[in-house]
Design a protein around this motif. Structure first.
Motif, short mmCIF file in Angstrom:
data_model
loop_
_atom_site.label_atom_id
_atom_site.label_comp_id
_atom_site.label_asym_id
_atom_site.label_seq_id
_atom_site.Cartn_x
_atom_site.Cartn_y
_atom_site.Cartn_z
N THR A 211 0.83 -1.21 0.00
CA THR A 211 0.00 0.00 0.00
C THR A 211 0.86 1.25 0.00
OG1 THR A 211 -1.81 -1.13 1.12
CG2 THR A 211 -1.77 1.27 1.29
N VAL A 212 1.89 1.27 0.83
CA VAL A 212 2.78 2.42 0.89
C VAL A 212 3.49 2.61 -0.46
CG1 VAL A 212 4.89 3.33 1.95
CG2 VAL A 212 3.08 2.38 3.38
N GLU A 213 3.92 1.53 -1.07
CA GLU A 213 4.58 1.62 -2.38
C GLU A 213 3.63 2.18 -3.43
OE1 GLU A 213 7.17 1.92 -5.30
OE2 GLU A 213 7.68 1.56 -3.20
N LEU A 214 2.39 1.76 -3.42
CA LEU A 214 1.39 2.29 -4.35
C LEU A 214 1.18 3.78 -4.12
CD1 LEU A 214 -0.78 1.88 -6.54
CD2 LEU A 214 -2.35 1.25 -4.71
N GLN A 215 1.08 4.19 -2.86
CA GLN A 215 0.91 5.61 -2.54
C GLN A 215 2.12 6.43 -2.98
OE1 GLN A 215 0.13 5.10 1.66
NE2 GLN A 215 -2.07 5.42 1.38
N ARG A 216 3.31 5.88 -2.78
CA ARG A 216 4.54 6.57 -3.21
C ARG A 216 4.53 6.75 -4.73
NH1 ARG A 216 9.30 5.55 -3.07
NH2 ARG A 216 10.22 7.31 -2.02
N ARG A 217 4.09 5.72 -5.45
CA ARG A 217 4.02 5.80 -6.91
C ARG A 217 3.06 6.91 -7.35
NH1 ARG A 217 2.53 0.43 -8.44
NH2 ARG A 217 4.05 -0.28 -6.95
N ARG A 218 1.94 7.04 -6.65
CA ARG A 218 0.97 8.09 -6.98
C ARG A 218 1.57 9.48 -6.77
NH1 ARG A 218 -4.08 5.08 -4.14
NH2 ARG A 218 -4.61 3.74 -5.89
N VAL A 219 2.33 9.64 -5.70
CA VAL A 219 2.98 10.94 -5.44
C VAL A 219 4.03 11.20 -6.52
CG1 VAL A 219 4.43 12.24 -3.83
CG2 VAL A 219 2.47 10.93 -2.98
N GLN A 220 4.81 10.20 -6.87
CA GLN A 220 5.82 10.37 -7.90
C GLN A 220 5.17 10.70 -9.25
OE1 GLN A 220 7.75 6.63 -7.23
NE2 GLN A 220 9.31 7.52 -5.89
N ASP A 221 4.03 10.08 -9.54
CA ASP A 221 3.28 10.41 -10.76
C ASP A 221 2.81 11.85 -10.72
OD1 ASP A 221 3.66 7.80 -11.62
OD2 ASP A 221 1.60 7.16 -11.20
N ALA A 222 2.40 12.33 -9.55
CA ALA A 222 1.97 13.72 -9.40
C ALA A 222 3.13 14.67 -9.67
CB ALA A 222 1.37 13.96 -8.02
N PHE A 223 4.33 14.32 -9.19
CA PHE A 223 5.51 15.14 -9.49
C PHE A 223 5.74 15.18 -11.00
CE2 PHE A 223 7.19 14.62 -5.05
CZ PHE A 223 7.43 15.96 -4.80
N ALA A 224 5.57 14.05 -11.67
CA ALA A 224 5.75 14.00 -13.13
C ALA A 224 4.72 14.90 -13.82
CB ALA A 224 5.64 12.57 -13.63
N ARG A 225 3.47 14.88 -13.35
CA ARG A 225 2.44 15.75 -13.93
C ARG A 225 2.79 17.22 -13.69
NH1 ARG A 225 -0.71 12.01 -11.41
NH2 ARG A 225 -1.52 13.50 -9.87
N LEU A 226 3.33 17.51 -12.51
CA LEU A 226 3.73 18.87 -12.18
C LEU A 226 4.82 19.34 -13.14
CD1 LEU A 226 3.12 21.08 -10.05
CD2 LEU A 226 4.90 20.08 -8.65
N ASP A 227 5.81 18.48 -13.37
CA ASP A 227 6.91 18.81 -14.28
C ASP A 227 6.42 18.95 -15.72
OD1 ASP A 227 8.66 18.77 -12.14
OD2 ASP A 227 9.36 16.73 -12.54
N ALA A 228 5.40 18.16 -16.09
CA ALA A 228 4.86 18.20 -17.46
C ALA A 228 3.86 19.33 -17.67
CB ALA A 228 4.20 16.86 -17.78
N GLY A 229 3.47 19.98 -16.58
CA GLY A 229 2.51 21.07 -16.70
C GLY A 229 1.06 20.63 -16.73
#
Length: 121
Positions: free
Chosen positions: A66-84
């Motif tokens: 569960t923690v790994e899945l949540q971490r992946r979601r946060v990392q995906d959010a960082f990627a969206r932030l970087d992509a605009g």
């Protein structure tokens, strides 16, 4: 949402998840110890204790996943932030309200599509 505020929230969330990941890893390691290694040997292990150990192991592994899945979601959010694209619903493209992003900065969908799977995921 202001990108700097989003990055601040995501960084804080990731730090909390890192702490939980360390706890989960420790829990998995603790439940990995075998009762049969005790001085009394496997004959002294009660079946209920074996079941309890197995349940604890499964819960610890579930927490780690569960923690790994949540971490992946946060990392995906960082990627969206970087992509605009951060703050835009992955389903309908509308802006996600700031209140939702403040509460759950990793989300990729608006309230209307909160239960929908985003496109491509």
């Amino acid at each position: 949402m202001n990108p700097d505020r989003a990055r601040e929230l995501l960084t804080a969330e990731l730090a909390q998840l890192d702490d939980r990941a360390a706890f989960a890893a420790e829990s998995v390691a603790d439940t990995g110890s075998d009762r049969s290694a005790d001085d009394e040997g496997p004959a002294a292990t009660h079946p209920a204790d074996v079941a309890t150990d197995e349940t604890n192991r499964m819960e610890s592994e579930g927490l780690a996943r569960t923690v790994e899945l949540q971490r992946r979601r946060v990392q995906d959010a960082f990627a969206r932030l970087d992509a605009g694209t951060y703050g835009r619903c992955a389903v309908c493209g509308r802006e996600i309200d700031d209140e939702r992003l403040e509460a759950r900065p990793e989300v990729s969908t608006c309230r209307e599509h909160a239960d929908a799977l985003p496109v491509g995921g």
